[in-house]
Design a protein around this motif. Structure first.
Motif, PDB file in Angstrom:
ATOM      1  N   GLY A   1      59.729  24.048  36.578  1.00 28.46           N
ATOM      2  CA  GLY A   1      60.082  24.947  37.676  1.00 28.46           C
ATOM      3  C   GLY A   1      59.557  26.509  37.572  1.00 28.46           C
ATOM      4  O   GLY A   1      59.824  27.261  38.374  1.00 28.46           O
ATOM      5  N   GLY A   2      58.900  26.943  36.390  1.00 26.82           N
ATOM      6  CA  GLY A   2      58.161  28.003  36.319  1.00 26.82           C
ATOM      7  C   GLY A   2      59.161  29.133  35.662  1.00 26.82           C
ATOM      8  O   GLY A   2      60.299  28.864  35.631  1.00 26.82           O
ATOM      9  N   ALA A   3      58.571  30.300  35.481  1.00 27.12           N
ATOM     10  CA  ALA A   3      59.701  31.434  34.985  1.00 27.12           C
ATOM     11  C   ALA A   3      59.020  32.711  35.579  1.00 27.12           C
ATOM     12  O   ALA A   3      57.912  33.030  36.353  1.00 27.12           O
ATOM     13  CB  ALA A   3      59.459  31.591  33.608  1.00 27.12           C
ATOM     14  N   ILE A   4      59.757  33.542  35.582  1.00 27.86           N
ATOM     15  CA  ILE A   4      59.334  35.134  36.003  1.00 27.86           C
ATOM     16  C   ILE A   4      59.506  36.046  34.700  1.00 27.86           C
ATOM     17  O   ILE A   4      60.463  35.928  33.870  1.00 27.86           O
ATOM     18  CB  ILE A   4      60.220  35.706  37.123  1.00 27.86           C
ATOM     19  CG1 ILE A   4      61.643  35.794  36.613  1.00 27.86           C
ATOM     20  CG2 ILE A   4      60.021  34.857  38.302  1.00 27.86           C
ATOM     21  CD1 ILE A   4      62.587  36.160  37.819  1.00 27.86           C
ATOM     22  N   LEU A   5      58.741  37.176  34.757  1.00 26.06           N
ATOM     23  CA  LEU A   5      58.493  37.967  33.838  1.00 26.06           C
ATOM     24  C   LEU A   5      59.380  39.300  34.310  1.00 26.06           C
ATOM     25  O   LEU A   5      58.847  39.810  35.272  1.00 26.06           O
ATOM     26  CB  LEU A   5      56.994  38.306  33.472  1.00 26.06           C
ATOM     27  CG  LEU A   5      56.828  39.499  32.113  1.00 26.06           C
ATOM     28  CD1 LEU A   5      57.447  38.838  30.795  1.00 26.06           C
ATOM     29  CD2 LEU A   5      55.309  39.591  31.866  1.00 26.06           C
ATOM     30  N   VAL A   6      60.214  40.077  33.892  1.00 26.07           N
ATOM     31  CA  VAL A   6      60.964  40.872  34.656  1.00 26.07           C
ATOM     32  C   VAL A   6      60.971  42.368  33.647  1.00 26.07           C
ATOM     33  O   VAL A   6      61.506  42.097  32.642  1.00 26.07           O
ATOM     34  CB  VAL A   6      62.616  40.304  34.760  1.00 26.07           C
ATOM     35  CG1 VAL A   6      63.133  41.634  35.778  1.00 26.07           C
ATOM     36  CG2 VAL A   6      62.337  39.150  35.683  1.00 26.07           C
ATOM     37  N   GLY A   7      60.916  43.450  34.210  1.00 27.34           N
ATOM     38  CA  GLY A   7      60.713  44.588  33.663  1.00 27.34           C
ATOM     39  C   GLY A   7      62.178  45.222  33.903  1.00 27.34           C
ATOM     40  O   GLY A   7      62.660  45.107  34.782  1.00 27.34           O
ATOM     41  N   ALA A   8      62.555  45.905  32.740  1.00 32.64           N
ATOM     42  CA  ALA A   8      63.741  46.793  32.798  1.00 32.64           C
ATOM     43  C   ALA A   8      63.503  48.044  32.468  1.00 32.64           C
ATOM     44  O   ALA A   8      64.092  48.661  31.570  1.00 32.64           O
ATOM     45  CB  ALA A   8      65.095  46.182  32.195  1.00 32.64           C
ATOM     46  N   SER A   9      62.436  48.768  33.144  1.00 28.34           N
ATOM     47  CA  SER A   9      61.940  49.860  32.687  1.00 28.34           C
ATOM     48  C   SER A   9      62.749  51.214  33.178  1.00 28.34           C
ATOM     49  O   SER A   9      63.413  50.928  34.244  1.00 28.34           O
ATOM     50  CB  SER A   9      60.504  50.247  33.057  1.00 28.34           C
ATOM     51  OG  SER A   9      60.141  50.044  34.437  1.00 28.34           O
ATOM     52  N   TYR A  10      62.470  52.186  32.630  1.00 30.16           N
ATOM     53  CA  TYR A  10      63.191  53.492  32.964  1.00 30.16           C
ATOM     54  C   TYR A  10      64.782  53.582  32.883  1.00 30.16           C
ATOM     55  O   TYR A  10      65.566  54.077  33.520  1.00 30.16           O
ATOM     56  CB  TYR A  10      62.747  53.882  34.438  1.00 30.16           C
ATOM     57  CG  TYR A  10      61.495  53.918  34.619  1.00 30.16           C
ATOM     58  CD1 TYR A  10      60.739  53.183  35.722  1.00 30.16           C
ATOM     59  CD2 TYR A  10      60.632  54.986  34.015  1.00 30.16           C
ATOM     60  CE1 TYR A  10      59.533  53.346  36.003  1.00 30.16           C
ATOM     61  CE2 TYR A  10      59.343  55.037  34.332  1.00 30.16           C
ATOM     62  CZ  TYR A  10      58.712  54.029  35.224  1.00 30.16           C
ATOM     63  OH  TYR A  10      57.358  54.245  35.631  1.00 30.16           O
ATOM     64  N   GLY A  11      65.241  52.550  32.110  1.00 28.91           N
ATOM     65  CA  GLY A  11      66.539  52.308  31.791  1.00 28.91           C
ATOM     66  C   GLY A  11      67.167  53.653  30.827  1.00 28.91           C
ATOM     67  O   GLY A  11      66.596  54.342  30.176  1.00 28.91           O
ATOM     68  N   ALA A  12      68.610  53.396  30.966  1.00 25.16           N
ATOM     69  CA  ALA A  12      69.156  54.563  30.087  1.00 25.16           C
ATOM     70  C   ALA A  12      69.267  54.294  28.642  1.00 25.16           C
ATOM     71  O   ALA A  12      69.261  53.131  28.286  1.00 25.16           O
ATOM     72  CB  ALA A  12      70.736  54.806  30.521  1.00 25.16           C
ATOM     73  N   GLY A  13      69.046  55.335  28.052  1.00 22.48           N
ATOM     74  CA  GLY A  13      69.095  55.135  26.315  1.00 22.48           C
ATOM     75  C   GLY A  13      68.090  54.498  25.924  1.00 22.48           C
ATOM     76  O   GLY A  13      66.684  54.703  26.356  1.00 22.48           O
ATOM     77  N   SER A  14      68.123  53.399  25.196  1.00 22.63           N
ATOM     78  CA  SER A  14      67.036  52.555  24.737  1.00 22.63           C
ATOM     79  C   SER A  14      66.871  51.233  25.337  1.00 22.63           C
ATOM     80  O   SER A  14      65.939  50.222  24.907  1.00 22.63           O
ATOM     81  CB  SER A  14      67.501  51.957  23.035  1.00 22.63           C
ATOM     82  OG  SER A  14      68.621  51.418  23.213  1.00 22.63           O
ATOM     83  N   VAL A  15      67.576  51.068  26.411  1.00 22.31           N
ATOM     84  CA  VAL A  15      67.464  49.917  27.236  1.00 22.31           C
ATOM     85  C   VAL A  15      66.177  50.131  28.014  1.00 22.31           C
ATOM     86  O   VAL A  15      66.019  50.602  29.224  1.00 22.31           O
ATOM     87  CB  VAL A  15      68.448  49.857  28.413  1.00 22.31           C
ATOM     88  CG1 VAL A  15      68.394  48.566  29.125  1.00 22.31           C
ATOM     89  CG2 VAL A  15      69.895  49.594  27.719  1.00 22.31           C
ATOM     90  N   ASN A  16      64.963  49.168  27.673  1.00 21.32           N
ATOM     91  CA  ASN A  16      63.855  49.527  28.103  1.00 21.32           C
ATOM     92  C   ASN A  16      63.085  48.333  27.871  1.00 21.32           C
ATOM     93  O   ASN A  16      61.942  48.453  27.086  1.00 21.32           O
ATOM     94  CB  ASN A  16      63.085  50.796  27.673  1.00 21.32           C
ATOM     95  CG  ASN A  16      61.907  51.206  28.750  1.00 21.32           C
ATOM     96  OD1 ASN A  16      61.514  50.495  29.691  1.00 21.32           O
ATOM     97  ND2 ASN A  16      61.507  52.255  28.545  1.00 21.32           N
ATOM     98  N   ASP A  17      63.379  47.035  28.436  1.00 24.24           N
ATOM     99  CA  ASP A  17      63.086  45.687  27.821  1.00 24.24           C
ATOM    100  C   ASP A  17      62.240  45.043  28.929  1.00 24.24           C
ATOM    101  O   ASP A  17      62.265  45.441  30.026  1.00 24.24           O
ATOM    102  CB  ASP A  17      64.247  44.905  27.179  1.00 24.24           C
ATOM    103  CG  ASP A  17      64.972  45.538  26.242  1.00 24.24           C
ATOM    104  OD1 ASP A  17      64.598  46.599  25.479  1.00 24.24           O
ATOM    105  OD2 ASP A  17      66.262  45.292  26.372  1.00 24.24           O
ATOM    106  N   VAL A  18      61.583  44.043  28.592  1.00 20.59           N
ATOM    107  CA  VAL A  18      60.987  43.033  29.374  1.00 20.59           C
ATOM    108  C   VAL A  18      61.502  41.710  29.172  1.00 20.59           C
ATOM    109  O   VAL A  18      61.541  41.235  27.766  1.00 20.59           O
ATOM    110  CB  VAL A  18      59.309  43.191  29.537  1.00 20.59           C
ATOM    111  CG1 VAL A  18      58.822  41.974  30.169  1.00 20.59           C
ATOM    112  CG2 VAL A  18      58.736  44.696  29.850  1.00 20.59           C
ATOM    113  N   HIS A  19      61.789  41.038  29.962  1.00 19.46           N
ATOM    114  CA  HIS A  19      62.478  39.515  29.759  1.00 19.46           C
ATOM    115  C   HIS A  19      61.652  38.366  30.403  1.00 19.46           C
ATOM    116  O   HIS A  19      61.405  38.646  31.572  1.00 19.46           O
ATOM    117  CB  HIS A  19      63.934  39.604  30.166  1.00 19.46           C
ATOM    118  CG  HIS A  19      64.799  40.499  29.694  1.00 19.46           C
ATOM    119  ND1 HIS A  19      65.311  40.549  28.606  1.00 19.46           N
ATOM    120  CD2 HIS A  19      65.135  41.894  30.275  1.00 19.46           C
ATOM    121  CE1 HIS A  19      66.103  41.906  28.447  1.00 19.46           C
ATOM    122  NE2 HIS A  19      65.752  42.628  29.529  1.00 19.46           N
TER     123      HIS A  19
END
Length: 460
Positions: free
Chosen positions: A120-138
């Protein structure tokens, strides 16, 4: 001050002759707008990103992902959400909530069709510009909604994941590889560019970087096609580059998918050139996929001109362009299926801050607060305007982002509206009214609006 606002969003499916086939209304929405504290509204940036994700529910119609990076979780924390929506009946298939408070999950999204062990596929999701060290891609499975891989920002990264892309099969192993942009903290010492990861096992394949270039952020990305003739899919980035304090220029950076090296740059001396990029098919019939690039003008400048630029994929030179006085023309670009039967995909260009000439002189205002916005579709072959879709209300910013299907049984164009605040003096003090972001879906080629989607309907 409390202002009840009733927002009823209808989803209406029409036949080609305009007859209503089915209709359903969403729930009501109430806004609370205290004049002393500023706006409090459902402004979760719903529709900030719209991406086709393939046929997730296996019903023969392509589905879509809609990002809402400022959406709150049930505990009141801002985590961000991504809604997966059926392309057939526009109902929610799944909502994926960001894993961290302040993560801005859904700030960027890319579809990944082929990964091992994921149907069924997947998505690459950015969580950029987050507070503190939360700046991940999933990496998230579209079917289960579970995070299967996470990529944290590097210690030298000042911006990570503000753009993500499906790079195609870079290493020829049968799986889609993917790229994540990064910007170094130190211009001289640290690289800026895109990291390409293996779809097969998640490992780093390439670091496509450059030093000594002051790029504050990459604003657009495109990949999956060969633009240097080595039979490996490459990546192109659009970035606002600083040349000291005196000059800023939008530049496209072409990176090799085989070596990771920068092999070309393109600029037409416009500050916002490269604000949006999309692959558009082989419009000049030379065997190489060409590019459409947005170059919006400077808001508030009467002398600024916006443009949509078509670049040759082989030479990277300008094939043709369309210029507009609308300051925001080119803010988003995309491609739809061949609507005029000339054998080429057609081009979609948004101008979310543009005025409707039928209502007012477009040069009379310079503020984005005054205009509804519009989206224009051009023929890639004849360069003619095929049609234009208009926003329906002032301040709407219709065309803030766009997504489209380019294949499959049903063709559709998805357009988001992200209203800006309207200030109004009602009781001697300035009050702020903010409309709800929404996404309109248009059936193609009929151009019927077949759905209006809002976060309020999906969050209930």
């Amino acid at each position: 001050m409390r202002i009840p606002e009733l927002l009823i969003l209808w989803m209406t499916c029409l036949s080609s002759d305009g007859a209503i086939l089915e209709s359903a209304a969403s729930n009501t929405l109430e806004l609370e707008v205290p004049s002393s504290e500023g706006p409090r509204s459902p402004e979760d940036r719903f529709g900030d990103t719209i991406v086709e994700i393939g046929d997730v529910d296996d019903d023969g119609v392509a589905d879509f992902a809609i990002g809402a990076p400022l959406a709150q979780d049930t505990d009141g924390s801002t985590r961000g959400k991504v809604h997966l929506v059926s392309g057939r009946d526009f109902t929610r298939l799944r909502t994926i909530v960001g894993p961290h408070p302040g993560g801005y999950f859904g700030d960027s999204i890319a579809s990944i069709a082929r990964l091992p062990g994921i149907t069924g596929g997947a998505i690459l999701v950015g969580a950029s510009y987050g507070a503190g060290s939360v700046n991940d891609v999933h990496v998230v499975s579209c079917v289960s909604g579970k995070i299967v891989r996470t990529y944290p920002a590097g210690t030298s990264d000042s911006a990570f994941g503000n753009e993500v892309v499906n790079c195609g099969d870079v290493n020829s192993d049968g799986y889609d590889d993917y790229g994540i942009t990064f910007v170094g903290r130190n211009v001289v010492r640290d690289d800026s560019g895109v990291r390409v990861f293996s779809g097969a096992n998640g490992s780093l394949l390439l670091q496509c970087g450059m030093k000594g270039v002051e790029v504050r952020s990459f604003r657009a990305i495109c990949g999956g096609y060969d633009w240097d003739g080595d039979r490996a899919p490459d990546v192109v980035l659009g970035g606002l580059t600083h040349f000291g304090r005196a000059r800023q220029e939008g530049i496209l950076y072409f990176f090799s998918g085989k070596t990771g090296q920068l092999f070309d740059t393109v600029s037409i001396e416009r500050r916002n050139f490269g604000a949006s990029i999309a692959a558009m098919g082989d419009v000049d019939d030379d065997g190489v996929i060409d590019l459409v690039v947005g170059s919006p003008g400077e808001e508030g400048s009467d002398s600024s001109e916006s443009a949509m630029v078509v670049l040759s994929g082989r030479t990277h030179g300008v094939l043709w362009m369309v210029r507009r006085r609308d300051a925001s023309f080119g803010s988003a670009v995309s491609c739809v299926s061949d609507l005029d039967d000339d054998g080429h995909r057609d081009i979609v260009v948004s101008a979310p801050d543009a005025c409707d000439e039928a209502l007012t002189d477009p040069h009379a205002y310079t503020s984005a607060d005054m205009c509804a916005g519009h989206v224009t579709v051009f023929s890639a072959r004849t360069r003619k305007q095929l049609f234009r879709l208009e926003g329906r209300a002032w301040f709407e910013r219709f065309g803030s982002s766009i997504g489209a299907t380019v294949s499959g049984k049903r063709q559709s164009l998805w357009v988001s509206s992200r209203p800006v605040p309207l200030f109004q003096n009602v009781d001697g003090r300035p009050d702020v009214f903010v409309g709800a972001p929404l996404v309109r879906v248009y059936a193609l080629p009929e151009r019927n609006c077949v759905a209006e989607l809002s976060a309020a309907g999906f969050d209930r």
